[in-house]
Design a protein around this motif. Structure first.
Motif, PDB file in Angstrom:
ATOM      1  N   GLY A   1       0.808  -1.211   0.000  1.00  0.00           N
ATOM      2  CA  GLY A   1       0.000   0.000   0.000  1.00  0.00           C
ATOM      3  C   GLY A   1       0.835   1.253   0.000  1.00  0.00           C
ATOM      4  N   SER A   2       2.137   1.139   0.038  1.00  0.00           N
ATOM      5  CA  SER A   2       2.964   2.330   0.139  1.00  0.00           C
ATOM      6  C   SER A   2       3.928   2.412  -1.004  1.00  0.00           C
ATOM      7  CB  SER A   2       3.704   2.334   1.484  1.00  0.00           C
ATOM      8  OG  SER A   2       4.517   1.205   1.615  1.00  0.00           O
ATOM      9  N   GLY A   3       5.174   2.051  -0.705  1.00  0.00           N
ATOM     10  CA  GLY A   3       6.197   2.339  -1.676  1.00  0.00           C
ATOM     11  C   GLY A   3       6.331   1.332  -2.749  1.00  0.00           C
TER      12      GLY A   3
ATOM     13  N   ALA B   1      11.303  12.048   0.532  1.00  0.00           N
ATOM     14  CA  ALA B   1      11.070  12.151   1.967  1.00  0.00           C
ATOM     15  C   ALA B   1      12.293  12.710   2.683  1.00  0.00           C
ATOM     16  CB  ALA B   1      10.701  10.784   2.535  1.00  0.00           C
ATOM     17  N   ALA B   2      13.492  12.333   2.211  1.00  0.00           N
ATOM     18  CA  ALA B   2      14.722  12.869   2.791  1.00  0.00           C
ATOM     19  C   ALA B   2      14.882  14.348   2.457  1.00  0.00           C
ATOM     20  CB  ALA B   2      15.925  12.080   2.285  1.00  0.00           C
ATOM     21  N   LEU B   3      14.562  14.724   1.228  1.00  0.00           N
ATOM     22  CA  LEU B   3      14.652  16.129   0.821  1.00  0.00           C
ATOM     23  C   LEU B   3      13.697  16.988   1.624  1.00  0.00           C
ATOM     24  CD1 LEU B   3      15.858  18.218  -1.105  1.00  0.00           C
ATOM     25  CD2 LEU B   3      14.121  17.562  -2.800  1.00  0.00           C
ATOM     26  N   ASN B   4      12.554  16.417   1.980  1.00  0.00           N
ATOM     27  CA  ASN B   4      11.598  17.152   2.797  1.00  0.00           C
ATOM     28  C   ASN B   4      12.167  17.477   4.178  1.00  0.00           C
ATOM     29  OD1 ASN B   4       8.722  18.128   2.912  1.00  0.00           O
ATOM     30  ND2 ASN B   4       8.683  16.765   4.689  1.00  0.00           N
TER      31      ASN B   4
ATOM     32  N   ALA C   1       6.473   8.796   5.784  1.00  0.00           N
ATOM     33  CA  ALA C   1       6.383   9.213   4.380  1.00  0.00           C
ATOM     34  C   ALA C   1       6.820   8.092   3.445  1.00  0.00           C
ATOM     35  CB  ALA C   1       7.226  10.466   4.153  1.00  0.00           C
ATOM     36  N   VAL C   2       7.851   7.345   3.844  1.00  0.00           N
ATOM     37  CA  VAL C   2       8.326   6.222   3.027  1.00  0.00           C
ATOM     38  C   VAL C   2       7.270   5.122   2.986  1.00  0.00           C
ATOM     39  CG1 VAL C   2      10.047   4.385   2.842  1.00  0.00           C
ATOM     40  CG2 VAL C   2      10.767   6.703   3.418  1.00  0.00           C
ATOM     41  N   LYS C   3       6.759   4.754   4.148  1.00  0.00           N
ATOM     42  CA  LYS C   3       5.786   3.663   4.228  1.00  0.00           C
ATOM     43  C   LYS C   3       4.454   4.027   3.565  1.00  0.00           C
ATOM     44  CE  LYS C   3       7.747   1.844   8.524  1.00  0.00           C
ATOM     45  NZ  LYS C   3       7.537   1.654   9.988  1.00  0.00           N
TER      46      LYS C   3
END
Length: 281
Positions: A61-63, A162-165, A218-220
């Motif tokens: 359901g995520s990545g 997500a890391a850039l965020n 955010a990743v999940k």
């Protein structure tokens, strides 16, 4: 005791020994059969587990895993990470805004050549950005998911969002870690970047991302999946880029030219020499 009785006793003893040996042999055969049967059951259980895992691999359901996830992401409205600009946040520039020079990097997260470049030159690029020698624009594609099969490039790109965020520095350090010898998957090996837990494991080596609940969520949740697809589309719009990594300084491709396309500098010294030659003073 007569001699005859002694012979009878010996014969009886031999018969008891024979019966006992047969009993032990039968017991051993039964034990081996049980071991073989247990092994077969174990193999079937493992095979069944693998089959179930493969059958379920499209349902994340995520990545990373399902093609349906990324088909939906391609049609969804992107959520741009912080520290981006332009249409759908697909302009990713890291460095001092007043830097006179501009470096462009065209990469794919699963690209082995990109991994080699980052391992040899990445630290130099990061230092040059910090020193204000140039600002860097990142164009990140996902074409290797089609070439190699899988979803790792898209999923890693989403995690990079997500890391850039979190911060540009977290983005750079995470990208460097993903390309490292320790964590970058072999081109012909498993598609490790398709696994959210693996991406989080790599992120835990970066202080700003270690145990970062917002990043992990955010990743999940695939928060930046649609943004990753938009970034991939932006990458594909550069029709003059035919291979990765392609590195440009002020629009000029760095490295050597081959019939297959440009080959990026393979060492920090070679890279720095070419940069110094073409810098605007």
């Amino acid at each position: 005791m007569s001699n005859r009785n002694s012979q009878a006793n010996k014969q009886a003893a031999r018969e008891r020994l024979r019966v006992e040996r047969e009993r032990q042999a039968k017991k051993e055969r039964t034990r081996r059969q049980l071991i073989v049967a247990g092994s077969v059951v174990a193999v079937l259980a493992v095979a069944g587990g693998i089959g179930l895992a493969v059958a379920n691999s499209g349902g994340s359901g995520s990545g990373g895993s399902g093609a349906d996830v990324w088909a939906k992401a391609a049609k969804a409205k992107p959520v741009p990470p912080a520290h981006t600009s332009g249409a759908n946040g697909t302009t990713v520039v890291v460095g001092k805004s007043d830097a006179k020079n501009s470096l462009e990097l065209f990469e794919d997260p699963r690209c082995p050549g990109c991994a080699a470049f980052e391992q040899n030159v990445g630290a130099t690029v990061e230092k040059d950005i910090s020193d204000g020698k140039y600002k860097a624009t990142y164009h990140l594609g996902t074409f290797l998911d089609n070439n190699l099969q899988g979803t790792g490039s898209k999923n890693a790109l989403s995690a990079l969002g997500a890391a850039l965020n979190v911060s540009p520095d977290a983005f750079l350090k995470y990208k460097y870690a993903l390309y490292s010898k320790e964590f970058h998957p072999d081109e012909t090996g498993p598609d490790k970047f398709a696994d959210d837990s693996y991406l989080i494991k790599v992120a835990d080596t970066i202080p700003a991302l270690k145990g970062n609940a917002a990043f992990q969520k955010a990743v999940k949740d695939g928060t930046y999946n649609a943004w990753a697809m938009a970034m991939s589309t932006e990458f594909d719009s550069h029709k003059d880029v035919h291979s990765t990594p392609t590195i440009k300084l002020n629009g000029k491709v760095l490295g050597s030219q081959t019939p297959q396309g440009p080959v990026a500098p393979s060492s920090a010294a070679d890279f720095s020499a070419q940069v110094e030659k073409d810098l605007k003073k």
